[in-house]
Design a protein around this motif. Sequence first.
Motif, PDB file in Angstrom:
ATOM      1  N   HIS A 216       0.832  -1.194   0.000  1.00 36.17           N
ATOM      2  CA  HIS A 216       0.000   0.000   0.000  1.00 36.17           C
ATOM      3  C   HIS A 216       0.872   1.252   0.000  1.00 36.17           C
ATOM      4  O   HIS A 216       2.055   1.212   0.346  1.00 36.17           O
ATOM      5  CB  HIS A 216      -0.927   0.024   1.224  1.00 36.17           C
ATOM      6  N   THR A 217       0.243   2.333  -0.385  1.00 34.80           N
ATOM      7  CA  THR A 217       0.909   3.632  -0.406  1.00 34.80           C
ATOM      8  C   THR A 217       0.530   4.405   0.851  1.00 34.80           C
ATOM      9  O   THR A 217      -0.651   4.608   1.116  1.00 34.80           O
ATOM     10  CB  THR A 217       0.484   4.434  -1.642  1.00 34.80           C
ATOM     11  N   PRO A 218       1.474   4.798   1.661  1.00 33.65           N
ATOM     12  CA  PRO A 218       1.144   5.510   2.900  1.00 33.65           C
ATOM     13  C   PRO A 218       0.692   6.936   2.621  1.00 33.65           C
ATOM     14  O   PRO A 218       1.096   7.554   1.641  1.00 33.65           O
ATOM     15  CB  PRO A 218       2.468   5.492   3.663  1.00 33.65           C
ATOM     16  N   ASN A 219      -0.159   7.447   3.510  1.00 32.61           N
ATOM     17  CA  ASN A 219      -0.651   8.814   3.326  1.00 32.61           C
ATOM     18  C   ASN A 219      -0.753   9.579   4.639  1.00 32.61           C
ATOM     19  O   ASN A 219      -1.468  10.582   4.710  1.00 32.61           O
ATOM     20  CB  ASN A 219      -2.010   8.794   2.624  1.00 32.61           C
ATOM     21  N   ASN A 220      -0.065   9.078   5.672  1.00 31.63           N
ATOM     22  CA  ASN A 220      -0.053   9.758   6.971  1.00 31.63           C
ATOM     23  C   ASN A 220      -1.436   9.882   7.600  1.00 31.63           C
ATOM     24  O   ASN A 220      -1.683  10.757   8.413  1.00 31.63           O
ATOM     25  CB  ASN A 220       0.575  11.159   6.857  1.00 31.63           C
ATOM     26  N   ASN A 221      -2.338   8.997   7.247  1.00 35.07           N
ATOM     27  CA  ASN A 221      -3.686   9.032   7.814  1.00 35.07           C
ATOM     28  C   ASN A 221      -3.931   7.743   8.579  1.00 35.07           C
ATOM     29  O   ASN A 221      -4.222   6.711   7.983  1.00 35.07           O
ATOM     30  CB  ASN A 221      -4.722   9.196   6.704  1.00 35.07           C
ATOM     31  N   GLY A 225      -5.105   3.170   7.807  1.00 39.84           N
ATOM     32  CA  GLY A 225      -4.175   2.058   7.960  1.00 39.84           C
ATOM     33  C   GLY A 225      -2.740   2.364   7.691  1.00 39.84           C
ATOM     34  O   GLY A 225      -1.955   1.464   7.431  1.00 39.84           O
ATOM     35  N   ASN A 226      -2.348   3.635   7.753  1.00 45.01           N
ATOM     36  CA  ASN A 226      -0.976   3.984   7.439  1.00 45.01           C
ATOM     37  C   ASN A 226       0.004   3.537   8.514  1.00 45.01           C
ATOM     38  O   ASN A 226       1.056   2.983   8.219  1.00 45.01           O
ATOM     39  CB  ASN A 226      -0.879   5.504   7.238  1.00 45.01           C
ATOM     40  N   GLU A 227      -0.319   3.732   9.785  1.00 45.90           N
ATOM     41  CA  GLU A 227       0.626   3.500  10.880  1.00 45.90           C
ATOM     42  C   GLU A 227       0.341   2.183  11.585  1.00 45.90           C
ATOM     43  O   GLU A 227      -0.783   1.955  12.042  1.00 45.90           O
ATOM     44  CB  GLU A 227       0.554   4.654  11.878  1.00 45.90           C
ATOM     45  N   PRO A 228       1.340   1.281  11.690  1.00 47.73           N
ATOM     46  CA  PRO A 228       1.114  -0.023  12.334  1.00 47.73           C
ATOM     47  C   PRO A 228       0.635   0.139  13.772  1.00 47.73           C
ATOM     48  O   PRO A 228       1.205   0.898  14.559  1.00 47.73           O
ATOM     49  CB  PRO A 228       2.493  -0.688  12.294  1.00 47.73           C
ATOM     50  N   GLY A 229      -0.462  -0.544  14.105  1.00 47.55           N
ATOM     51  CA  GLY A 229      -0.965  -0.559  15.467  1.00 47.55           C
ATOM     52  C   GLY A 229      -1.792   0.634  15.849  1.00 47.55           C
ATOM     53  O   GLY A 229      -2.223   0.728  16.995  1.00 47.55           O
ATOM     54  N   VAL A 230      -2.067   1.548  14.913  1.00 47.64           N
ATOM     55  CA  VAL A 230      -2.798   2.774  15.222  1.00 47.64           C
ATOM     56  C   VAL A 230      -4.045   2.848  14.343  1.00 47.64           C
ATOM     57  O   VAL A 230      -4.006   2.553  13.150  1.00 47.64           O
ATOM     58  CB  VAL A 230      -1.925   4.020  14.995  1.00 47.64           C
ATOM     59  N   GLY A 231      -5.144   3.243  14.933  1.00 48.96           N
ATOM     60  CA  GLY A 231      -6.366   3.396  14.164  1.00 48.96           C
ATOM     61  C   GLY A 231      -7.167   2.110  14.083  1.00 48.96           C
ATOM     62  O   GLY A 231      -6.774   1.063  14.592  1.00 48.96           O
ATOM     63  N   GLU A 232      -8.275   2.197  13.393  1.00 49.25           N
ATOM     64  CA  GLU A 232      -9.210   1.083  13.338  1.00 49.25           C
ATOM     65  C   GLU A 232      -8.915   0.117  12.199  1.00 49.25           C
ATOM     66  O   GLU A 232      -9.288  -1.044  12.247  1.00 49.25           O
ATOM     67  CB  GLU A 232     -10.637   1.617  13.191  1.00 49.25           C
ATOM     68  N   TYR A 233      -8.210   0.596  11.155  1.00 48.22           N
ATOM     69  CA  TYR A 233      -8.103  -0.209   9.943  1.00 48.22           C
ATOM     70  C   TYR A 233      -6.681  -0.693   9.630  1.00 48.22           C
ATOM     71  O   TYR A 233      -6.448  -1.253   8.573  1.00 48.22           O
ATOM     72  CB  TYR A 233      -8.625   0.602   8.744  1.00 48.22           C
TER      73      TYR A 233
END
Length: 703
Positions: A216-221, A225-233
């Motif tokens: 995937h392409t990261p987008n700082n969101n 799902g951009n950051e491992p272990g952070v957020g819902e997705y």
Amino acid sequence: MPATQAFLSFNAGELTPYLRHRTDFDKQSSGAELMQNFIAMPFGGVRKRPGTRHAAALGGLPVRLETFQFNAEDSFALAFTGTTLTVFDQLGAPVQTLTPPPVPVDPLDEHPTEFLPAFGDPFLLQFAQVNDVVFITSQTVSPKRLTRGGDGHWTLEEIPFSYPPLLETNHDEDAVYTLSLAGSIPPWTAPFVGGVYPLDYAVDHAGKQWICILAHTPNNNPATGNEPGVGEYYARYWREAYVEKGQTGVISGPAFSVDHLGSYFEVSQKRELDQFETYVKLQNNTVTSPYSKPLVIRGKWSLITTGIWNGTVFVQKSSDNGKTWKDYQSYTSVLDHNFTDSGDEDARVMMRLRYAFADAGSGTVAPRATLTAEEPYLTALLKITRFPVPGFLTYAEFEAVDDVDLGPTDIWREGAFSRYQGYPAAVAVHERRLVFAGTRRHAVSVWTSKTDDLLNFTPGSTEADASLFITLAATRQDPVRWIASQRRLVIGTAGSEWVFGSDTSDAALSPSNLLVRQYTFFGSAALPALTMQAGVFFIERQGRRLRELAYQIDQESYDAADLTRLAEHITEGGLVQTAWQGNREPALWAVRADGTMVHFTYTRGSIPQTASFPRSSGERKSSAATSAALPSSTTTSATSSSAPPGPCKKSGAWRAGPPSASKRSPPPCSGSPARSAMTPRTWRARARRPTTPSTPACLVLAS
């Protein structure tokens, strides 16, 4: 006219010189001062001992012989040197020679341990046979398994434990090992615009290592799902990394020894609070996600659904860290059912729930399906394979025996058998369990496998068939010398004898029904015990006394009777090996340190008859009894020699054969002790022909 006295019985055998003038002792009338090359029969007479014939030369090395008895007609002799094993058939012909590899050494060690011979000292080996398999152990080398194949081909290998014996769990909270992926793992960052996290890309973030499972392409969101272990997705793109079975990882922490090379470690990672359960709402999946978050499962799990719902819940599994999923189980309700279920996973898997919506549910409680991990720890096994940096022993590479979860942990067990801990001195099979005992660092410990699973020593269970790890509550740490299977397991140490078994005599051994008790205090030499009839025969610590440990009904206890009490001189110099002969008459053969072979005729309930067979010093070094090596009229003992060839003998392996025929007159008896002036009369008897041309059959009686 001279008086003539007839001697009708010699079944007391050769008696100690201390009884020479004890005419009041009833055994003297049926005993002999010297009995050489004769065997005392239990009904009174004597017969000549059998002879031997040369089978094969084994290079002049010290040789240890052991019996492999497959059935009443099919038997073999196993000849061990320090580096090889030669199998002989019952006719004395060599069948196969096996040479296991020496103990491996890490080539990058600053001070590598010397290579050890495959069997070490062959006279320290002990054996346990199950059908066509023999387990071989010695305190100086790793345990091995010898297997006779159906085509007559023999295989020798390190014991392939499905789960090896382990020590107790570490209790030092400061002894923390950290497990990680091998190689350099970069920290997670949001790459430059247009960059892509590729599949299986590993990063280090928030104290954990992560693997990309979807490019995937990261987008700082964080919400996408951009950051491992952070957020819902984030779980769509990242999974916590682990070392897959058969792959290499790194373990660092408390200092190792170079002798830990090849050691096993069991490591456990404690689940975090959010890793015990996952759920999916049983509602319209256009509003809520149809998938639960994945849950790592090893061991027991449970499922429960609640509320009123209309649709199908699927339990899904993934064996590749969440890259692919397969439906494993399904549960369907039409507003009329709820379910509970459970399972047990031997290997590490990921599990999640998927809900296929059919119609809206109802009720005051929102319907949901919940998947729960029952085990608080994720436990795995690893094996130390090398030390990458010479002299730096807090950092080692390992091979994952199971899928190994990463991170720091103070919950670990070390393998019980290694060059560092030592190897078991004794082995037995008891109540369908494989049993080991007595390593260098745990001299009075015993390990048993699971029932009917001889290679599985998985710890921690309380079920009836669970494996056991017991340390004897001994006052002194006298090392275990042997273990033997009778109605209970009998354990001999250098200072005492123990009985290890169920608390009730007819119950099976289990963690909840276990009694370990010390009964006698004689101590044993480093020789295996022999289990025959209702007793266990062992050599006392000094190597001079042969004892029979058996249960005494009148005393309601075990006792170890001295079977050499009336012939203590027979074992002068000490015994170095024993072998049991079941037929023609039950007897025990033993080899003394000076090469003399000794024979004990045994009749339970009476004092054993004894006869010594002096030969040239150092000729006989090992013996093994096989029931089908010869016709039943001859004693079946095989002997080996490391002495230079002499008259009527050769260096190599010997097996029993008919006495050599010779019509020459026997030479005069030699070796008879000086006669006392107080002895009124001495009687001598000789066989008509010598057993071998150089060894006369000679019987000396004191009147």
